[in-house]
Design a protein around this motif. Sequence first.
Motif, PDB file in Angstrom:
ATOM      1  N   GLN A 110       0.823  -1.209   0.000  1.00 37.32           N
ATOM      2  CA  GLN A 110       0.000   0.000   0.000  1.00 37.32           C
ATOM      3  C   GLN A 110       0.857   1.258   0.000  1.00 37.32           C
ATOM      4  N   SER A 111       2.025   1.219   0.640  1.00 28.21           N
ATOM      5  CA  SER A 111       2.875   2.407   0.639  1.00 28.21           C
ATOM      6  C   SER A 111       3.525   2.626  -0.723  1.00 28.21           C
ATOM      7  N   LEU A 166      -0.422   5.204   5.780  1.00 26.09           N
ATOM      8  CA  LEU A 166      -1.060   5.609   7.035  1.00 26.09           C
ATOM      9  C   LEU A 166      -2.487   5.088   7.144  1.00 26.09           C
ATOM     10  N   ALA A 167      -3.205   5.086   6.021  1.00 29.10           N
ATOM     11  CA  ALA A 167      -4.567   4.548   6.043  1.00 29.10           C
ATOM     12  C   ALA A 167      -4.546   3.046   6.322  1.00 29.10           C
ATOM     13  N   GLY A 214       0.305   3.719  -2.890  1.00 27.32           N
ATOM     14  CA  GLY A 214      -0.426   4.913  -2.492  1.00 27.32           C
ATOM     15  C   GLY A 214       0.370   5.937  -1.738  1.00 27.32           C
ATOM     16  N   ARG A 260       2.632   7.802   1.195  1.00 22.41           N
ATOM     17  CA  ARG A 260       2.511   7.940   2.647  1.00 22.41           C
ATOM     18  C   ARG A 260       1.050   7.881   3.083  1.00 22.41           C
ATOM     19  N   ARG A 261       0.176   8.482   2.321  1.00 22.43           N
ATOM     20  CA  ARG A 261      -1.246   8.505   2.666  1.00 22.43           C
ATOM     21  C   ARG A 261      -1.831   7.087   2.683  1.00 22.43           C
ATOM     22  N   GLY A 262      -1.489   6.299   1.679  1.00 18.82           N
ATOM     23  CA  GLY A 262      -1.962   4.915   1.636  1.00 18.82           C
ATOM     24  C   GLY A 262      -1.411   4.082   2.776  1.00 18.82           C
ATOM     25  N   ALA A 316      -5.121   5.160  -1.975  1.00 16.64           N
ATOM     26  CA  ALA A 316      -4.912   5.906  -0.731  1.00 16.64           C
ATOM     27  C   ALA A 316      -5.942   5.519   0.318  1.00 16.64           C
ATOM     28  N   ARG A 317      -7.000   4.905  -0.070  1.00 17.06           N
ATOM     29  CA  ARG A 317      -8.009   4.418   0.875  1.00 17.06           C
ATOM     30  C   ARG A 317      -7.628   3.026   1.338  1.00 17.06           C
TER      31      ARG A 317
END
Length: 130
Positions: free
Chosen positions: A47-48, A57-58, A51, A53-55, A122-123
């Motif tokens: 995911q990182s 962290l989510a 997406g 950093r945002r992905g 990012a989600r």
Amino acid sequence: MSKPAGPAPRPARTMHPMTWSGLLAFLPASLLLAMVPGVGTAMLIKQSVRGGRRGALATVAGMEAGVAVWATTAALGLSVLLLASEVAYEALRIVGVLVLLGSVRGHCSAGTGWSRPRRPVARGFGPGCW
């Protein structure tokens, strides 16, 4: 004389305190197991990369929400209920299979194999939670 009906009573379990040698063997083994990356690490890296950093962290938020739900249900005694009730255990297994099949169905397109996600990467909260 007749024997009593049913199985023989179990002897009481006694707790054995951990010895220093047992603790010294346990600590390195648990440290080694804690350092081995697992499925969560692979998902977080995926995911990182996809997406940013945002992905990432989510995904971490979703993974921690899942751990919080697990810890809450364990604290409320769901594990005791599942051990005591075969019906509750089977119901939870069926729900787990349905969730798994639903996620596979959501990831597959109409006969063309695995498709790309339809929503922004990012989600990552949902994938991190499941």
